[in-house]
Design an enzyme around this catalytic site. Sequence first.
Site, PDB file in Angstrom:
ATOM      1  N   LEU A 283       2.886 -13.307 -26.286  1.00  0.00           N
ATOM      2  CA  LEU A 283       1.961 -12.526 -25.462  1.00  0.00           C
ATOM      3  C   LEU A 283       0.840 -13.428 -24.936  1.00  0.00           C
ATOM      4  CD1 LEU A 283       1.592  -9.124 -27.389  1.00  0.00           C
ATOM      5  CD2 LEU A 283       2.838  -9.563 -25.262  1.00  0.00           C
ATOM      6  N   CYS A 293      16.035 -22.919 -21.091  1.00  0.00           N
ATOM      7  CA  CYS A 293      16.670 -21.702 -21.621  1.00  0.00           C
ATOM      8  C   CYS A 293      16.268 -20.429 -20.884  1.00  0.00           C
ATOM      9  CB  CYS A 293      16.357 -21.579 -23.103  1.00  0.00           C
ATOM     10  SG  CYS A 293      16.866 -23.042 -24.014  1.00  0.00           S
ATOM     11  N   ARG A 360      12.263 -29.800 -17.806  1.00  0.00           N
ATOM     12  CA  ARG A 360      13.169 -28.973 -16.998  1.00  0.00           C
ATOM     13  C   ARG A 360      12.533 -27.616 -16.717  1.00  0.00           C
ATOM     14  NH1 ARG A 360      18.457 -29.595 -20.614  1.00  0.00           N
ATOM     15  NH2 ARG A 360      16.844 -29.419 -22.198  1.00  0.00           N
TER      16      ARG A 360
HETATM   17  C1  UGA Z   1      13.647 -20.408 -26.326  1.00  0.00           C
HETATM   18  C2  UGA Z   1      13.673 -19.372 -27.460  1.00  0.00           C
HETATM   19  O1  UGA Z   1      12.341 -19.141 -27.910  1.00  0.00           O
HETATM   20  C3  UGA Z   1      14.525 -19.860 -28.626  1.00  0.00           C
HETATM   21  O2  UGA Z   1      14.602 -18.859 -29.625  1.00  0.00           O
HETATM   22  C4  UGA Z   1      15.944 -20.169 -28.100  1.00  0.00           C
HETATM   23  O3  UGA Z   1      16.758 -20.693 -29.133  1.00  0.00           O
HETATM   24  C5  UGA Z   1      15.843 -21.195 -26.984  1.00  0.00           C
HETATM   25  O4  UGA Z   1      14.995 -20.687 -25.930  1.00  0.00           O
HETATM   26  C6  UGA Z   1      17.233 -21.428 -26.454  1.00  0.00           C
HETATM   27  O5  UGA Z   1      17.817 -20.507 -25.893  1.00  0.00           O
HETATM   28  O6  UGA Z   1      17.787 -22.507 -26.684  1.00  0.00           O
HETATM   29  P1  UGA Z   1      12.342 -22.708 -25.890  1.00  0.00           P
HETATM   30  O7  UGA Z   1      12.864 -22.593 -24.496  1.00  0.00           O
HETATM   31  O8  UGA Z   1      12.510 -23.986 -26.618  1.00  0.00           O
HETATM   32  O9  UGA Z   1      13.024 -21.582 -26.834  1.00  0.00           O
HETATM   33  O10 UGA Z   1      10.784 -22.434 -25.852  1.00  0.00           O
HETATM   34  P2  UGA Z   1       9.815 -21.182 -26.094  1.00  0.00           P
HETATM   35  O11 UGA Z   1       8.898 -21.524 -27.180  1.00  0.00           O
HETATM   36  O12 UGA Z   1      10.569 -19.928 -26.215  1.00  0.00           O
HETATM   37  O13 UGA Z   1       8.972 -21.173 -24.734  1.00  0.00           O
HETATM   38  C7  UGA Z   1       9.587 -20.918 -23.491  1.00  0.00           C
HETATM   39  C8  UGA Z   1       8.573 -20.873 -22.368  1.00  0.00           C
HETATM   40  O14 UGA Z   1       7.763 -19.698 -22.474  1.00  0.00           O
HETATM   41  C9  UGA Z   1       7.584 -22.041 -22.356  1.00  0.00           C
HETATM   42  O15 UGA Z   1       7.419 -22.486 -21.024  1.00  0.00           O
HETATM   43  C10 UGA Z   1       6.297 -21.459 -22.890  1.00  0.00           C
HETATM   44  O16 UGA Z   1       5.148 -22.107 -22.417  1.00  0.00           O
HETATM   45  C11 UGA Z   1       6.394 -20.031 -22.348  1.00  0.00           C
HETATM   46  N1  UGA Z   1       5.582 -19.055 -23.131  1.00  0.00           N
HETATM   47  C12 UGA Z   1       5.904 -18.804 -24.416  1.00  0.00           C
HETATM   48  C13 UGA Z   1       4.547 -18.370 -22.504  1.00  0.00           C
HETATM   49  O17 UGA Z   1       4.255 -18.571 -21.313  1.00  0.00           O
HETATM   50  N2  UGA Z   1       3.840 -17.441 -23.228  1.00  0.00           N
HETATM   51  C14 UGA Z   1       4.134 -17.172 -24.520  1.00  0.00           C
HETATM   52  O18 UGA Z   1       3.453 -16.299 -25.101  1.00  0.00           O
HETATM   53  C15 UGA Z   1       5.180 -17.867 -25.129  1.00  0.00           C
END
Ligand code: UGA
Length: 506
Positions: A283, A293, A360
């Site tokens: 959030l 991903c 990416r």
């Molecule tokens: C995501 C999932 O969280 C993992 O559970 C999954 O295994 C992985 O994809 C995958 O499919 O391989 P990831 O892409 O490594 O993991 O990173 P996240 O921590 O999920 O963040 C993704 C994006 O969302 C980032 O750009 C982050 O900055 C953004 N984000 C995250 C927000 O803008 N707000 C948030 O509150 C949380």
Amino acid sequence: MSGRSNGKASIGKPKIAVLGMGHVGLPTALGMAELGWEVLGADSNPKTIAVLKEGRSWFYEPDLEPLLKKHLDSGLFIPTDDVDGAIASATVLFVCVGTPQGDDGKADLAQIENIARTVARNLNGYKLIVEKSTVPAITAQWVKKTIARYAEVENRSAGKGSGNGKKVRDNHAIPEFDVASNPEFLQEGKAVENFFHPDRIVIGVDSERAQKLLESIYRPLNCPIVVTNPTTSELIKHTANAFLSAKISFINMVSDICEAVGADVVNVARGIGLDPRIGMGFLSAGIGFGGYCFPKDLRAFAHLGEEHGVDCALLREVERINTRRIERFIKKVRKALWVVQGKTIGVLGLAFKPLTDDIREAPALKIIEGLLREGASVRLYDPEGMPNAQRVLPEKPGRVTYCHSSYEAATGAHALLILTEWAEFKEIDLPKVRGLMEVPVLVDGRNIYNPAEAHRAGFEYHCMGRESMGHHFPILAREKQAPRRKRAVAAAKPAKANGKLPAVVS
Ligand code: UGA
């Protein structure tokens, strides 16, 4: 998904092969070695394997290299570029190859098919093929069908090659195999921690033998194990990523409403997140989600639903909100600077999230490209992401400069942008940064600072879904120190396009 399995468990200590040494495969392989399994880490790219053999990871991931060195030494992890050989000598095969985005957002499964065909060529005894890559529903069925189909082709050609006109193998001789789905939920930057402390393990199987094998591998992790069929398991992964993306887009939409009415999105998130039905995670409002991903998986999931006639407008809107974050943030920069053309902009953060060098689909790069198009010059810094960024956005004297620290990136800038929430940016000495900048404007795309503190440090502070502070002070810090006469002259001059601001900004 059982291919001729008799469903009986016969469990010794089978050898594991992890196919694909990327962000998922390498942490998975090393995690399993740490659990005491003998693991072959296979990748068809000899350069990747050569680097691993030297004890180095080809991408940045905390805690990974010590584990790599430990298990190269223990002999439990053996990197190899002989994918056929790894498949032939292992019993459990974790498929961790890429599933890039194909046409229309559909997942491109060519690498998965290639692995299935390689398994068919090397089906020399019982094997459990485990999908770990994110794949659309029913991929496991296709993998099973492909292995059976090509194993039979192998059989026939082996028969033809016998020289005496008799088949040496027939259909009944194809060894048993199972295909299971075991999606990974590892986050980049936390992959090792996530491997050893999962919230849950999901296994999609349709034979007792496959279930027992996978349970024996994961039991030491001591977490809930959801056992279901392969198609449901595949869908769980897509649903998880789509739901998390939706949470982010939801809070980003709320963030825009907060800005419009003068509310604070950080407190809104806390106020709703403490409700366990909603939860605090994912959030954080900001410039949106990126990485390999979420954007790709969201499109693939929507594509899958639409292919089956399901209205996926909800998923499409999640994507649209995310895409619009880039322009929304650039507008914020424009609002802060008035004219972007000719300005020097410091940028802290290039990776799509902290603790990774992965760029990416990073929102930061899209924002930087937008600002360059408007005629700004950028001074960039990221603790890990710069080598990858330099490949897609090379250094260009006077326009694109890569720096060694946050302070260097801020030097002479008319605005400093926060685009990735690295911990080291939260700890920078704000008054020192302010002293280095031409104009102390801070535009925080990740809400990492307390607005009042940033303002107290002398910044005009713009953030996401919270009240910006100080953008009405009439005279800027540097200009305050200038002698009176010089100030009047400067104020009378028109703005120059060489990166120097006129002295007064309202
Ligand atoms: C995501 C999932 O969280 C993992 O559970 C999954 O295994 C992985 O994809 C995958 O499919 O391989 P990831 O892409 O490594 O993991 O990173 P996240 O921590 O999920 O963040 C993704 C994006 O969302 C980032 O750009 C982050 O900055 C953004 N984000 C995250 C927000 O803008 N707000 C948030 O509150 C949380």
